[in-house]
Design a protein around this motif. Structure first.
Motif, PDB file in Angstrom:
ATOM      1  N   SER A 100      16.098  86.129 -13.783  1.00 49.22           N
ATOM      2  CA  SER A 100      15.260  86.130 -14.975  1.00 49.22           C
ATOM      3  C   SER A 100      16.106  86.306 -16.232  1.00 49.22           C
ATOM      4  O   SER A 100      15.863  85.647 -17.253  1.00 49.22           O
ATOM      5  CB  SER A 100      14.209  87.234 -14.886  1.00 49.22           C
ATOM      6  OG  SER A 100      13.252  87.077 -15.898  1.00 49.22           O
TER       7      SER A 100
ATOM      8  N   THR B  15      11.525  77.565 -14.008  1.00 48.57           N
ATOM      9  CA  THR B  15      11.216  78.583 -15.009  1.00 48.57           C
ATOM     10  C   THR B  15      11.903  78.282 -16.333  1.00 48.57           C
ATOM     11  O   THR B  15      11.300  78.429 -17.401  1.00 48.57           O
ATOM     12  CB  THR B  15      11.603  79.986 -14.499  1.00 48.57           C
ATOM     13  OG1 THR B  15      11.015  80.193 -13.217  1.00 48.57           O
ATOM     14  CG2 THR B  15      11.116  81.064 -15.446  1.00 48.57           C
TER      15      THR B  15
ATOM     16  N   LEU C 187       6.719  83.064 -11.018  1.00 49.10           N
ATOM     17  CA  LEU C 187       6.789  81.832 -10.238  1.00 49.10           C
ATOM     18  C   LEU C 187       6.716  82.184  -8.764  1.00 49.10           C
ATOM     19  O   LEU C 187       7.329  83.176  -8.338  1.00 49.10           O
ATOM     20  CB  LEU C 187       8.132  81.146 -10.537  1.00 49.10           C
ATOM     21  CG  LEU C 187       8.188  79.634 -10.435  1.00 49.10           C
ATOM     22  CD1 LEU C 187       7.324  79.014 -11.512  1.00 49.10           C
ATOM     23  CD2 LEU C 187       9.610  79.155 -10.588  1.00 49.10           C
TER      24      LEU C 187
ATOM     25  N   TYR D  20       6.545  85.835 -17.234  1.00 46.91           N
ATOM     26  CA  TYR D  20       6.297  84.683 -16.366  1.00 46.91           C
ATOM     27  C   TYR D  20       6.415  85.121 -14.916  1.00 46.91           C
ATOM     28  O   TYR D  20       7.022  86.147 -14.603  1.00 46.91           O
ATOM     29  CB  TYR D  20       7.264  83.532 -16.648  1.00 46.91           C
ATOM     30  CG  TYR D  20       8.707  83.941 -16.863  1.00 46.91           C
ATOM     31  CD1 TYR D  20       9.561  84.205 -15.806  1.00 46.91           C
ATOM     32  CD2 TYR D  20       9.209  84.066 -18.160  1.00 46.91           C
ATOM     33  CE1 TYR D  20      10.872  84.589 -16.015  1.00 46.91           C
ATOM     34  CE2 TYR D  20      10.521  84.440 -18.383  1.00 46.91           C
ATOM     35  CZ  TYR D  20      11.351  84.711 -17.306  1.00 46.91           C
ATOM     36  OH  TYR D  20      12.645  85.104 -17.510  1.00 46.91           O
TER      37      TYR D  20
END
Length: 161
Positions: free
Chosen positions: A125, A98, A88, A86
């Motif tokens: 993350s 997220t 962002l 992913y």
């Protein structure tokens, strides 16, 4: 943040300039580490996206916050295993977007086990992945284009929700 403020939808070609803008951010590239060789190469960016959008093995969604494109999330194959990724836009970091997007995406992508990788120093993350049920299973090293060197990363796995 309310879940209703975050949503996922299929990728539209009009999303690509926004994704490209996100990719050109130096801080985001450093944190992500495993990035394009040249994040400013727009032709390579468009070629990559054309390829992944046409792939049968990739599931990809645009992440929206209040109908504004803020990033993307995808399942792809790496080393023969399903993996997620992913990205962002930096201006949307730290808002819980997220985590919500990944939670929704895991309802779309029901393949288990599912893997993820993150640079060891990408604390945000790693926190998102852990909140969504991923567990660290090993460590690895890989060449990080954004840092110009080999770095250590964690490999995480989601068995079930």
């Amino acid at each position: 943040m309310r879940v209703s403020e975050v949503s996922l939808r299929d990728i539209e070609e009009s999303d690509l300039p926004i994704f490209y803008s996100h990719q050109t951010d130096r801080d985001a590239n450093y944190i992500a580490a495993f990035t394009a060789k040249d994040p400013l190469d727009k032709e390579a960016f468009l070629g990559h996206w054309k390829k992944i959008m046409a792939s049968d093995t990739v599931i990809i969604r645009t992440i929206l916050k209040e109908n504004t494109v803020v990033g993307h999330i995808a399942k792809f194959e790496m080393f023969g295993e399903p993996e997620i990724t992913y990205w962002l836009g930096k201006e949307y970091w730290g808002q819980g977007i997220t985590t919500l997007a990944l939670t929704m995406f895991l309802e779309v992508v029901t393949i288990r086990p599912l893997f993820a990788r993150a640079a060891k120093d990408n604390i945000a993350s790693l926190r998102v992945l852990r909140k969504c049920g991923f567990n660290m299973i090993s460590e690895d090293k890989g060449f990080a284009n954004a840092r110009g060197t080999e770095i250590e990363e964690y490999v995480l796995k989601l068995n079930s929700l």
